[in-house]
Design a protein around this motif. Structure first.
Motif, PDB file in Angstrom:
ATOM      1  N   ARG B 125      67.452 106.479  64.893  1.00  0.00           N
ATOM      2  CA  ARG B 125      66.179 106.908  64.293  1.00  0.00           C
ATOM      3  C   ARG B 125      65.241 105.753  63.996  1.00  0.00           C
ATOM      4  O   ARG B 125      64.027 105.934  63.924  1.00  0.00           O
ATOM      5  CB  ARG B 125      66.442 107.685  63.002  1.00  0.00           C
ATOM      6  N   ILE B 126      65.816 104.575  63.741  1.00  0.00           N
ATOM      7  CA  ILE B 126      64.959 103.435  63.414  1.00  0.00           C
ATOM      8  C   ILE B 126      65.260 102.264  64.339  1.00  0.00           C
ATOM      9  O   ILE B 126      66.298 102.230  64.993  1.00  0.00           O
ATOM     10  CB  ILE B 126      65.154 102.981  61.947  1.00  0.00           C
ATOM     11  N   ASN B 127      64.334 101.345  64.357  1.00  0.00           N
ATOM     12  CA  ASN B 127      64.557 100.105  65.085  1.00  0.00           C
ATOM     13  C   ASN B 127      65.382  99.181  64.192  1.00  0.00           C
ATOM     14  O   ASN B 127      64.906  98.727  63.159  1.00  0.00           O
ATOM     15  CB  ASN B 127      63.208  99.463  65.427  1.00  0.00           C
ATOM     16  N   PRO B 128      66.616  98.903  64.592  1.00  0.00           N
ATOM     17  CA  PRO B 128      67.495  98.121  63.712  1.00  0.00           C
ATOM     18  C   PRO B 128      67.043  96.669  63.543  1.00  0.00           C
ATOM     19  O   PRO B 128      67.539  95.975  62.670  1.00  0.00           O
ATOM     20  CB  PRO B 128      68.852  98.180  64.426  1.00  0.00           C
ATOM     21  N   GLU B 129      66.119  96.242  64.376  1.00  0.00           N
ATOM     22  CA  GLU B 129      65.680  94.853  64.277  1.00  0.00           C
ATOM     23  C   GLU B 129      64.418  94.716  63.437  1.00  0.00           C
ATOM     24  O   GLU B 129      63.782  93.665  63.418  1.00  0.00           O
ATOM     25  CB  GLU B 129      65.475  94.274  65.698  1.00  0.00           C
ATOM     26  N   ASN B 130      64.026  95.803  62.764  1.00  0.00           N
ATOM     27  CA  ASN B 130      62.823  95.752  61.937  1.00  0.00           C
ATOM     28  C   ASN B 130      63.134  96.268  60.542  1.00  0.00           C
ATOM     29  O   ASN B 130      63.326  97.460  60.327  1.00  0.00           O
ATOM     30  CB  ASN B 130      61.736  96.603  62.601  1.00  0.00           C
ATOM     31  N   ILE B 131      63.160  95.373  59.588  1.00  0.00           N
ATOM     32  CA  ILE B 131      63.536  95.734  58.214  1.00  0.00           C
ATOM     33  C   ILE B 131      62.565  96.753  57.616  1.00  0.00           C
ATOM     34  O   ILE B 131      62.954  97.589  56.796  1.00  0.00           O
ATOM     35  CB  ILE B 131      63.648  94.458  57.331  1.00  0.00           C
ATOM     36  N   GLU B 132      61.308  96.724  58.055  1.00  0.00           N
ATOM     37  CA  GLU B 132      60.323  97.655  57.483  1.00  0.00           C
ATOM     38  C   GLU B 132      60.671  99.104  57.813  1.00  0.00           C
ATOM     39  O   GLU B 132      60.408 100.007  57.011  1.00  0.00           O
ATOM     40  CB  GLU B 132      58.919  97.316  57.982  1.00  0.00           C
ATOM     41  N   GLU B 133      61.251  99.320  58.989  1.00  0.00           N
ATOM     42  CA  GLU B 133      61.629 100.690  59.333  1.00  0.00           C
ATOM     43  C   GLU B 133      62.775 101.169  58.440  1.00  0.00           C
ATOM     44  O   GLU B 133      62.841 102.337  58.071  1.00  0.00           O
ATOM     45  CB  GLU B 133      62.015 100.792  60.813  1.00  0.00           C
ATOM     46  N   TYR B 134      63.668 100.234  58.106  1.00  0.00           N
ATOM     47  CA  TYR B 134      64.763 100.607  57.192  1.00  0.00           C
ATOM     48  C   TYR B 134      64.201 100.906  55.805  1.00  0.00           C
ATOM     49  O   TYR B 134      64.569 101.898  55.168  1.00  0.00           O
ATOM     50  CB  TYR B 134      65.800  99.478  57.121  1.00  0.00           C
ATOM     51  N   ILE B 135      63.267 100.069  55.350  1.00  0.00           N
ATOM     52  CA  ILE B 135      62.670 100.281  54.027  1.00  0.00           C
ATOM     53  C   ILE B 135      61.910 101.615  53.997  1.00  0.00           C
ATOM     54  O   ILE B 135      61.955 102.345  53.017  1.00  0.00           O
ATOM     55  CB  ILE B 135      61.752  99.088  53.657  1.00  0.00           C
ATOM     56  N   ALA B 136      61.260 101.950  55.121  1.00  0.00           N
ATOM     57  CA  ALA B 136      60.517 103.217  55.197  1.00  0.00           C
ATOM     58  C   ALA B 136      61.447 104.423  55.064  1.00  0.00           C
ATOM     59  O   ALA B 136      61.010 105.516  54.686  1.00  0.00           O
ATOM     60  CB  ALA B 136      59.768 103.293  56.522  1.00  0.00           C
ATOM     61  N   GLN B 137      62.732 104.243  55.364  1.00  0.00           N
ATOM     62  CA  GLN B 137      63.719 105.320  55.172  1.00  0.00           C
ATOM     63  C   GLN B 137      64.378 105.169  53.800  1.00  0.00           C
ATOM     64  O   GLN B 137      65.560 105.475  53.631  1.00  0.00           O
ATOM     65  CB  GLN B 137      64.798 105.259  56.259  1.00  0.00           C
ATOM     66  N   ASP B 138      63.651 104.658  52.832  1.00  0.00           N
ATOM     67  CA  ASP B 138      64.146 104.422  51.466  1.00  0.00           C
ATOM     68  C   ASP B 138      65.204 103.326  51.405  1.00  0.00           C
ATOM     69  O   ASP B 138      66.001 103.281  50.463  1.00  0.00           O
ATOM     70  CB  ASP B 138      64.713 105.705  50.824  1.00  0.00           C
ATOM     71  N   GLY B 139      65.228 102.471  52.406  1.00  0.00           N
ATOM     72  CA  GLY B 139      66.190 101.375  52.404  1.00  0.00           C
ATOM     73  C   GLY B 139      65.925 100.398  51.274  1.00  0.00           C
ATOM     74  O   GLY B 139      64.774 100.159  50.897  1.00  0.00           O
ATOM     75  N   TYR B 140      66.973  99.846  50.733  1.00  0.00           N
ATOM     76  CA  TYR B 140      66.985  98.884  49.618  1.00  0.00           C
ATOM     77  C   TYR B 140      66.515  99.486  48.295  1.00  0.00           C
ATOM     78  O   TYR B 140      66.437  98.792  47.299  1.00  0.00           O
ATOM     79  CB  TYR B 140      66.193  97.603  49.962  1.00  0.00           C
ATOM     80  N   PHE B 141      66.183 100.795  48.274  1.00  0.00           N
ATOM     81  CA  PHE B 141      65.824 101.421  47.004  1.00  0.00           C
ATOM     82  C   PHE B 141      67.058 101.544  46.107  1.00  0.00           C
ATOM     83  O   PHE B 141      66.975 101.401  44.903  1.00  0.00           O
ATOM     84  CB  PHE B 141      65.213 102.811  47.247  1.00  0.00           C
ATOM     85  N   ALA B 142      68.197 101.821  46.742  1.00  0.00           N
ATOM     86  CA  ALA B 142      69.429 101.963  45.968  1.00  0.00           C
ATOM     87  C   ALA B 142      69.788 100.636  45.300  1.00  0.00           C
ATOM     88  O   ALA B 142      70.209 100.605  44.136  1.00  0.00           O
ATOM     89  CB  ALA B 142      70.566 102.429  46.875  1.00  0.00           C
ATOM     90  N   LEU B 143      69.603  99.542  46.028  1.00  0.00           N
ATOM     91  CA  LEU B 143      69.893  98.223  45.454  1.00  0.00           C
ATOM     92  C   LEU B 143      68.963  97.959  44.271  1.00  0.00           C
ATOM     93  O   LEU B 143      69.394  97.504  43.206  1.00  0.00           O
ATOM     94  CB  LEU B 143      69.744  97.139  46.526  1.00  0.00           C
ATOM     95  N   ALA B 144      67.675  98.274  44.463  1.00  0.00           N
ATOM     96  CA  ALA B 144      66.698  98.069  43.390  1.00  0.00           C
ATOM     97  C   ALA B 144      67.096  98.871  42.153  1.00  0.00           C
ATOM     98  O   ALA B 144      67.083  98.366  41.022  1.00  0.00           O
ATOM     99  CB  ALA B 144      65.312  98.488  43.858  1.00  0.00           C
TER     100      ALA B 144
END
Lengths: 161, 597
Positions: B125-144
């Motif tokens: 679903r996302i480009n694994p080489e682009n951190i912004e796409e992961y963040i757009a899927q709520d990535g790193y919100f859990a860590l925050a």
């Protein structure tokens, strides 16, 4: 061999090793990573390379030899120009990888693990490449061939001859 | 930010990459550029979709059109027809006899319909080489959320309540593992990600690392916060070059964004991750061996206790989690433990990824809720057995596991049920076997694997597996005797009881399990000197059916040992003394006159 201190040009291979150590670090925890990159650069890990590394990383040679012989990735023998690795993972095995391997052994006149006399091909069996969807698969110099039958063997050898 | 009217997702996992998906992406890009559409259409390389034998796979959004087996040369037509004229390219759509019309959308395809993607959510679903796409899927919100709003013990509590268990094999409760390491006082603690996926036929960890590497980094940081560690290591196989590369990119990006390193989210919490490469030793999947290897030594296991939670990497308290386990963590924190615990069975919560392979139509990676039946996996998701053959067994747990038979088709799959059936969850390899698979040969295959991978430190494993393998070789080559079966069983029990680590303790399982369910096949090899599945070469003989033979001489001309003789237009005969059982005559015969017994 007589001592040539001061007059010898440093072995090119050892220069390469120095570069790799410079980049990665000399701590023992980097040993496997260093060995992996040295092997990629030099093709294999003969005894003098291991001795040099032992000095450079300040680790006993016995320990380095122990590590080199423990892991299947490392080889102390030179390998052929083209490395043919046949996947013998379960999925490939169930789909006849054993027959493919025998066919390569027959056509190249070598046993698995050996290199052809002309130094062109090394035939290896390897662990699962993770391309199970294409089983049976093999890998020549990093290129993956999939959905093989024994009829494909001659063609693959021909491509690299 | 640019807005695109269409997104083209192309799988760049190991399977599809092997089929030139990289070249396909390049061609798509060029075709789009040629038509000046590069501001309207975006081409993205994603991780694995899971449907590996249909690769290379391409999905076009917003419609969600699912294209399969796309060749690099198809790029022009897809751009022209679909992206310019808005008509799907019909010949590349997924087609299946069971599904009424051509199925256009991915979610309607049987293979995907029964799945529930949690660990694999972002793969494909996302480009694994682009951190912004992961963040757009709520990535790193859990860590925050963890570092800013929760105490470490609260994080552990959530993971405990979710019921998450280790996905690497043993199924130990993850929250419990963390709670052992948390209270230990030490100047340094470590989080280690076990990505030494060694089970032949299992590739879920590789897929997560290739398709969603940030989820693993985020989870490791959460684990670090929970137990008080500031350094993490990912131990990954050198045989997975794409995974290693994507991890390196992910770590670099996370550092740049301040999501790894010092003072994460200005909370005062420090955490960084480094990669350590494995060098091809199956035993390194065992946690103490993995730690030895991470330290740069031979990967030999050691007795426990002390457990790694007390004394692990470099003698410091260490938590070791598997990739798939970690991939679940951010989602549990974000969605709450109740959400996770609502999936699965009583004691096995959530989902499990299985690598479906062997004699099955739809080979690939699937994720299903715990409790799904083997029948659903094989016949609905897997599309059944090719060529109308009969299902014989499914092997789970790889070389440490056992086989499930037809009588197990309807049990709900979870940790307890698989163990009760004489197999195990393992890392999730699921190899399907049909009537043409010889179970004695399969047991021999797995034992050959464990015997070769035995590190040699403890004698029961080193010597015992060798002796078992010799007996199995004897049986499959037609020299088996009745006492071999009792000897196998005695050896198996001893090795299980006396070995140092799980490799030895579980190595006899494939033999015990096949002996239990397919004893008659062993007996046929021993007493009748026959291999019922027609696999073991030494026990086979090739014969020519005189009624079908047209006397064309094709077999005789191709026989490498000149074992076939006869007169043209009369039935030929194979001289059994000369025959080396290569099967060439059978391959060549156009009339099906050569039979194997």
């Amino acid at each position: 061999m007589s001592c040539k201190c001061g007059s010898v040009v440093k072995d090119e291979r050892f220069v390469k090793i120095d570069q790799i150590l410079e980049q990665n670090g000399k701590d023992e925890s980097f040993l496997i990573q260093n060995l992996e990159q040295i092997q990629t650069a030099l093709g294999y890990l003969p005894e003098d390379v291991q001795s040099y590394l032992a000095e450079a990383m300040d680790i006993p040679l016995s320990k380095i030899y122990g590590v080199v012989t423990f892991y299947s990735l490392f080889t102390t023998e030179p390998i052929g120009k083209h490395k043919i690795s046949i996947c013998l993972g379960t999925a490939c095995y169930v789909k006849g990888a054993g027959d493919i391997l025998s066919e390569f052994e027959r056509q190249l006149s070598v046993k698995v693990g050996e290199t052809t006399k002309d130094g062109k091909f090394t035939l290896q069996a390897c662990r699962c490449l993770g391309a199970c969807g294409l089983a049976p698969v093999l890998n020549v110099n990093g290129k993956v061939f999939g959905r093989l039958t024994t009829d494909d063997v001659a063609g693959i050898i021909g491509q690299f001859e | 930010m640019d807005f695109y009217r269409a997104h083209v997702l192309i799988c760049a996992g190991t399977g599809c990459s092997s089929m030139e998906s990289r070249l396909l992406r390049q061609n798509m890009h060029e075709e789009i550029l040629k038509r000046g559409l590069d501001k309207e259409i975006k081409v993205i390389e994603t991780g694995c979709f899971g449907f590996c034998n249909m690769g290379p796979i391409m999905v076009v959004y917003p419609e969600g059109t699912f294209y399969c087996q796309v060749q690099p040369s198809d790029a022009a037509q897809i751009v022209e027809e679909h992206l310019v004229k808005g008509r799907p390219v019909e010949r590349l759509l997924y087609q299946h006899e069971k599904e009424s019309t051509d199925t256009v959308e991915m979610e309607n395809i049987e293979f995907f319909k029964h799945q529930k993607r949690v660990a694999l959510e972002n793969c494909g679903r996302i480009n694994p080489e682009n951190i912004e796409e992961y963040i757009a899927q709520d990535g790193y919100f859990a860590l925050a959320q963890c570092v800013n709003e929760m105490k470490p013990e609260e994080v552990i509590d959530v993971i405990k309540k979710s019921g998450l268990r280790g996905r690497g094999g043993a199924g130990f409760p993850t929250g419990m593992k963390w709670s052992f390491a948390a209270p230990v006082q030490a100047d340094q603690k470590y989080v280690v990600c076990n990505a030494d996926e060694g089970d032949p036929g299992a590739f879920m960890d590789r897929s997560v690392l290739e398709g969603d590497p940030h989820s693993v980094l985020e989870a490791m940081a959460i684990a670090g916060y929970a137990i008080g560690a500031s350094q993490g290591y990912i131990y990954v196989r050198a045989e997975y070059p794409i995974a290693v590369e994507r991890l390196k990119i992910a770590i670099k990006q996370a550092r740049e964004y301040g999501l790894l390193g010092k003072n994460i989210f200005e909370s005062g919490f420090d955490f960084d991750v480094d990669i350590r490469l494995g060098a091809g030793a199956f035993v390194c999947g065992e946690e103490t061996a993995l730690l030895a290897s991470t330290e740069g030594r031979r990967g030999e296991p050691r007795p426990r206790p002390p457990f790694p939670a007390v004394s692990g990497l470099f003698g410091k308290p260490t938590v070791i989690n598997n990739v798939e386990t970690l991939a679940n963590i951010p989602k549990i924190i974000r969605n709450g433990w109740e959400w996770f615990a609502a999936m699965g069975t009583e004691k096995s919560k959530g989902t499990k990824v299985f690598a479906l392979a062997g004699k099955i139509n739809n080979i690939g990676l699937i994720e299903i809720p715990m409790g799904t039946s083997l029948r659903t996996i094989i016949y609905d998701i897997g599309g059944g057995i090719p060529k109308g053959k009969k299902f014989k067994a499914a092997q789970t747990g790889g070389p440490s596991g056992g086989c499930l038979t037809e009588s197990h088709l309807d049990i709900p799959i979870d940790y307890e049920n698989l163990t009760a059936a004489g197999s195990m969850m393992g890392s999730g390899g699921l190899i399907v076997m049909d009537e043409d698979t010889c179970m004695v040969d399969i047991a021999r295959f797995f034992l050959e694997f464990t015997q070769e991978e035995s590190c040699g430190k403890c004698p029961p494993c080193r010597i015992g597996t060798k002796r078992m393998l010799e007996i199995l070789d004897k049986i499959t080559s037609g020299n088996g005797t009745p006492e071999d079966l009792t000897n196998l069983e005695t050896l198996a029990e001893t090795i299980k009881d006396a070995s140092l680590c799980a490799l030895g303790q579980t190595a006899p399982n494939p033999v015990l399990s096949t002996l239990k369910h397919f004893r008659h096949e062993y007996e046929a090899h021993i007493y009748d000197k026959k291999c019922p599945a027609g696999v073991c070469q030494a026990l086979l003989s090739y014969k020519i059916d005189a009624r079908k033979c047209k006397g064309c001489s094709l077999c005789a001309r191709n026989c490498p040992t000149e074992a076939i003789s006869g007169k043209i237009k009369e039935p030929y005969i194979i001289d059994q003394a000369k025959c080396i059982k290569c099967g060439e005559c059978m391959n060549r015969c156009k009339f099906g006159a050569v039979i194997k017994e």
